[in-house]
Write an enzyme that holds these catalytic residues in place. Structure first.
Site, PDB file in Angstrom:
ATOM      1  N   CYS A  77       0.751  -1.123   0.303  1.00 22.17           N
ATOM      2  CA  CYS A  77       0.071  -0.059   0.023  1.00 22.17           C
ATOM      3  C   CYS A  77       1.038   1.214   0.028  1.00 22.17           C
ATOM      4  CB  CYS A  77      -1.078  -0.189   1.272  1.00 22.17           C
ATOM      5  SG  CYS A  77      -2.077   1.538   1.346  1.00 22.17           S
ATOM      6  N   HIS A 155      -4.062  -4.281 -10.655  1.00 21.59           N
ATOM      7  CA  HIS A 155      -4.871  -3.231 -11.054  1.00 21.59           C
ATOM      8  C   HIS A 155      -5.384  -3.415 -12.186  1.00 21.59           C
ATOM      9  CE1 HIS A 155      -4.164  -0.509  -7.309  1.00 21.59           C
ATOM     10  NE2 HIS A 155      -2.824  -1.221  -7.347  1.00 21.59           N
ATOM     11  N   GLU A 202     -10.758  -0.619  -3.943  1.00 20.02           N
ATOM     12  CA  GLU A 202      -9.906  -1.457  -3.470  1.00 20.02           C
ATOM     13  C   GLU A 202     -10.221  -2.875  -3.197  1.00 20.02           C
ATOM     14  OE1 GLU A 202      -6.449  -0.382  -1.044  1.00 20.02           O
ATOM     15  OE2 GLU A 202      -7.136   1.574  -0.979  1.00 20.02           O
ATOM     16  N   CYS A 211      -5.780   5.509  -3.138  1.00 16.78           N
ATOM     17  CA  CYS A 211      -4.781   4.341  -3.300  1.00 16.78           C
ATOM     18  C   CYS A 211      -3.721   4.582  -3.971  1.00 16.78           C
ATOM     19  CB  CYS A 211      -5.628   3.129  -4.120  1.00 16.78           C
ATOM     20  SG  CYS A 211      -4.873   1.838  -4.469  1.00 16.78           S
TER      21      CYS A 211
END
Length: 268
Positions: A77, A155, A202, A211
């Site tokens: 993260c 992603h 997320e 994010c």
């Protein structure tokens, strides 16, 4: 008497987590704690739980483990990494302005930008993007083909004029069968001034204010699709992150703020 644990709540552009110093105390069941403490009505309220520890390897100074609000463990993260940098420096756990942080996606380097002993922002070397499966197509969801980018976690980025549709489609896209480990989903739009408005769903937490890895993935996807250059401003719900995908080393660098919210104690 029930055992209490000390915590600090922090946020990076509104992406808020509960931080625990594991060098002083222990959380026996972090998955369960993440679920209970992240509840915004019955707990502290957060996007998840972050455990800060000593590094078990000499290549890093400290370690990070992060658990989403649903208890699942995340690989990395970016926003949490920046907050850890500020936490370590301002709480006197290090005097280094460059910190090597061990994550499940490798060692990340944090460059602290300090003024008068305050960490005003942090630049994180997020490493090289990975593009395997970048041509995935997700039928039956009313969206055009997106771009797959891994920044240590997966992603899938859609460029669209309607970024708000993430609220309607994010959950189903996260759990689409082509993503056996689920996926973070971004809906992005390049504005007239060149900034990229982005909203994110997320994996494991749902819609979040920001994010860090998602901002990086969006910036990289914008370069790959010819929508932006290698430096961009990613405008998320909670604030703006500066992203640079450098040609010199192929690494993505993310710069943004980190803020303390409050300290407290909670029962385990």
């Amino acid at each position: 008497m029930a055992q209490k644990i000390r915590f600090t709540k922090m946020h990076g552009c509104g992406n808020d987590y509960i931080y625990i110093n594991m060098m002083e105390q222990q959380v026996p069941n972090p998955q369960e704690a993440a679920i209970r403490w992240s509840d915004r009505h019955k707990g502290i309220g957060s996007d998840g739980l972050v455990l800060i520890g000593a590094s078990p390897v000499p290549e890093a100074d400290f370690s990070m483990h992060i658990y989403n609000a649903d208890g699942s463990e995340a690989m990395m993260c970016g926003n949490a990494s920046r907050c850890i940098g500020k936490y370590l420096y301002e709480r006197g756990l290090t005097d280094k302005e460059e910190i090597r942080l061990l994550t499940l996606s490798g060692v990340k380097t944090l460059q602290l930008h300090v003024s008068n002993s305050i960490v005003e922002s942090v630049t994180v070397d997020m490493g090289e993007p990975v593009f395997e499966d970048e041509n995935l197509f997700l039928p039956n969801h009313g969206v055009d083909k997106g771009t797959f980018v891994s920044m240590g976690n997966p992603h899938y980025v859609f460029f669209t004029d309607d970024v708000d549709q993430v609220a309607e489609k994010g959950r189903a896209l996260e759990r689409h069968p082509v993503f056996p480990q689920r996926c973070n989903i971004e809906f992005a739009c390049v504005a007239a001034d060149g900034t990229i408005r982005t909203r994110v769903w997320e994996r494991g937490s749902g819609i979040t204010q920001a994010c860090g890895t998602g901002a990086c993935a969006t910036a990289v996807a914008a370069v790959l699709t010819g929508k932006a250059g290698r430096q961009s401003q990613i405008v998320m719900d909670g604030g703006t992150l500066s992203i640079e995908w450098r040609e010199a080393d192929n690494h993505v660098y993310k710069t943004g703020p980190a803020e303390f919210v409050f300290d407290g104690e909670i029962e385990i």
